[in-house]
Design an enzyme around this catalytic site. Sequence first.
Site, mmCIF file in Angstrom:
data_model
loop_
_atom_site.group_PDB
_atom_site.id
_atom_site.type_symbol
_atom_site.label_atom_id
_atom_site.label_comp_id
_atom_site.label_asym_id
_atom_site.label_seq_id
_atom_site.Cartn_x
_atom_site.Cartn_y
_atom_site.Cartn_z
ATOM 1 N N ASP A 296 9.111 -7.819 -3.804
ATOM 2 C CA ASP A 296 10.107 -6.672 -3.547
ATOM 3 C C ASP A 296 11.100 -6.134 -4.520
ATOM 4 O O ASP A 296 11.521 -7.165 -5.624
ATOM 5 C CB ASP A 296 11.072 -7.135 -2.328
ATOM 6 C CG ASP A 296 12.062 -6.270 -1.857
ATOM 7 O OD1 ASP A 296 11.603 -5.111 -1.210
ATOM 8 O OD2 ASP A 296 13.390 -6.329 -1.883
ATOM 9 N N GLU A 330 6.617 -4.016 -6.206
ATOM 10 C CA GLU A 330 7.242 -2.758 -5.739
ATOM 11 C C GLU A 330 7.824 -2.327 -6.871
ATOM 12 O O GLU A 330 9.027 -2.661 -7.132
ATOM 13 C CB GLU A 330 8.160 -3.113 -4.460
ATOM 14 C CG GLU A 330 8.768 -1.849 -4.018
ATOM 15 C CD GLU A 330 9.965 -1.918 -3.228
ATOM 16 O OE1 GLU A 330 10.336 -1.135 -2.546
ATOM 17 O OE2 GLU A 330 10.756 -2.818 -3.450
#
Length: 599
Positions: A296, A330
Site C-alpha cells: 500500500d 501501489e
Amino acid sequence: MRIFLACVAACAASLAEAAPSDYRERLPEDEIVYFVLPDRFENGDRANDRGGLDGDRLTTGFDPTHKGFYHGGDLKGLTARLDYIQGLGATAIWLGPIYKNKPVQGGPGQESAGYHGYWITDFTRVDPHLGTDAELRAFVDAAHGRGMKVYLDIITNHTADVIQYRECPNTACAYRSRADYPYSRRGGPAGAPINAGFAGDDVRTEANFAKLTDPTFAYTPFVPPAEANVKVPTWLNSVHYYHNRGNSDFWGESSLFGDFVGLDDLATENPRVVQGFIDIYGDWIERLHIDGFRIDTARHVNPEFWRAFVPAMLKRARANDIPNFHIFGEVAAEGVDVAQLARHTRDDKLPSVLDFGFAGAMSQVLSGKAGTGLLARLYADDVLYEGGAPAALRLPTFTGNHDFGRLAYLLRTALPDAGNDELLKRVLLSNAMLLTLRGVPVVYYGDEQGFIGHGNDQAARQDMFASQVASYNDQPLLGGGSTTAVANFNALHPIYKELATLASLRKQYPALRRGRQVPRAESREPGLFAVSRIGNDGREILLAFNTSARPIVARVQVEAGTQSFTTLLGRCDPAVVPGSARVELPPFGYSVCLAGTEP
Ligand SMILES: [Ca+2]
Ligand SMILES: [Ca+2]
Ligand SMILES: [Ca+2]
C-alpha cells in the site's frame, strides 16, 4: 467451436486438479488474482462482528447499514467461499489488510471505521472483527490446499491516526516543510536550537538518528494517554519514529513526509524503522508461508527503504521455500503515466507495480473518450520498466479498484446516456482485454456480479453478502435482475461465466501468460485494437478487440509463418494470406485466434 469450448473446460479442469501440489512453481505472471476486502465478502461468524468490543458503532466500529463501518464479513466466511472464487478461475487471492486496526477514527460527525484494514495499530495479529490468527492460518492453508496463492496487503508508510499535535487540536494540521521548519530549531527558524549534530534525514545511520532527540521541530506531537501503548510492536508507540510534519497535500516533499489525512507517517529513513518492518513482515512470511505482498502507498515511502526491505523479504521467502514470492507496489498514478510507474521499479527496485497506466487507459478507451492508440502507446512504454517488456508481463493489471471506483461506475459516469445493456457489453469487452493482454489480471471482488456503485472509496466497496446499505441496494446490477440487497455468489452470472471462460483459456495457453506481445492494429478513434501473443514455441495467438459501437472488418498483419487460424473465442477467419489475416468483429466484440488448425 462448441465442441472445442467443451474441451477447453475439460482440459482446464484436469490442469486444476494437477495444480495444488506445485502451486509454488508457478511464476507471478501465471496467476489470476482476485482482490477481496474481507469485511465485505462473507460473514462466517456473527460472534466477531463487533470485534469483541461493547457499545455503539463509535466504539465497536460495527454498523452494517453504513458504508463507512464494519459490516461483519470475516476470514471464516471467506474460507467458506473459496469454491466460488476458484470457480471464477482465480489462482491467487489478494487479501485486503487483515492486521488489527483502530476501530473508529475521525472528528465528531466525521467518524468511520477501519473495516478496510488500512488503519493498523497492531501489525502482529489479525483484527478481531475479521477473525483470529488461527482462522487466517486456516484460510491460507485452505487456499494452498487448492493450489491457490495468497498475497497479503501490507503497509509501512503509516499507522492508524494516534499521534496528535498540540498546535491544532481541532483542525487538520497543514504540512510544515523541512525548509520552513528545519530539524535544527524548535517550531521554526526563530526557535531554540535543538537536535545538535543531526546531519539530516539523508544520512540514514543509527548514529545520526540517535541525535534527532527532540521531535518538536515542526509541531509538538503527543500520544493521548489512553492510546499510549496501543501500537504493536512497542517501538511504534514512540513519536520519534514518525515525521510529525502535518498532513500531506500530496505534492512535493509532503508526498513522502506528510501524514496521509492524519495517519501517522513513519520516518522510513530511520534504520530502526526499516529493520522494524523487515521483522514484522518477515515474520508473517515465516508464520503463514504466504506467496507475496501488495504494498500500500508505496510511492509515499522513500526509495532507500524499499531497496532494503524488498531483498530482505525475497530472502526470507526463499528461506521458507517460496521461490516465486511476488511483490507489487501501489503507485497511485493519475491518467496514463508509465514513466512514473516505471521509476519506482528502477529507483525503488520494486519488483513490480500495480498497472495504473492500464487502468487509466482502459477507462478512456472503453468509454470511447480515447482511441485504442492509447493502449498501443502504453505497451510501447513497457521498455521503461526495470527489466523491460518481460518485466511488464508481471505487472498486475486492473480496470477499477476499492479507491477510485469500479470500471462500470467510471463508464456510467463517462456515458450517462448508455443503458445497462451497452454498459454490460463494454464491461465484457474490458474483461476479455484484462484476461488476454500482457500483465497479471486482477479482478476486484463483485465486478464479476455486475456491481457498479455510485462513486469511489466507500461507495465502491459493496457487500457480496446481503447488504443493509441503502446507497448500495438502490442500484440494479449489470447482467441480471439482482441488487446488493441479496447475497450475490451467482456462478451463472454472465460476467462470472465470461471470466471463467477467459481464465480457462489463459491457463491452457502459456502464450497468454508468458508470451511476448506484438502490436498489430490501433485506431485514433474508438475502433480496432489488435496484438499477437507469441509464446516460446513461436506459435501465435491473435487478439482483436472492437471498442466502437459499429461492426469492424479489417485486415491485420500477422506472423509470416502463420498459415491459418482456429477460433478460441469470437469468430476467426481460418484463411490467412502470408503476413495478413482478416478480422471481423461485432460492436464491442472480440476474438481470440490461435495459429494452426489444432487447438
Ligand atoms: Ca463476522
Ligand atoms: Ca496523526
Ligand atoms: Ca511517508
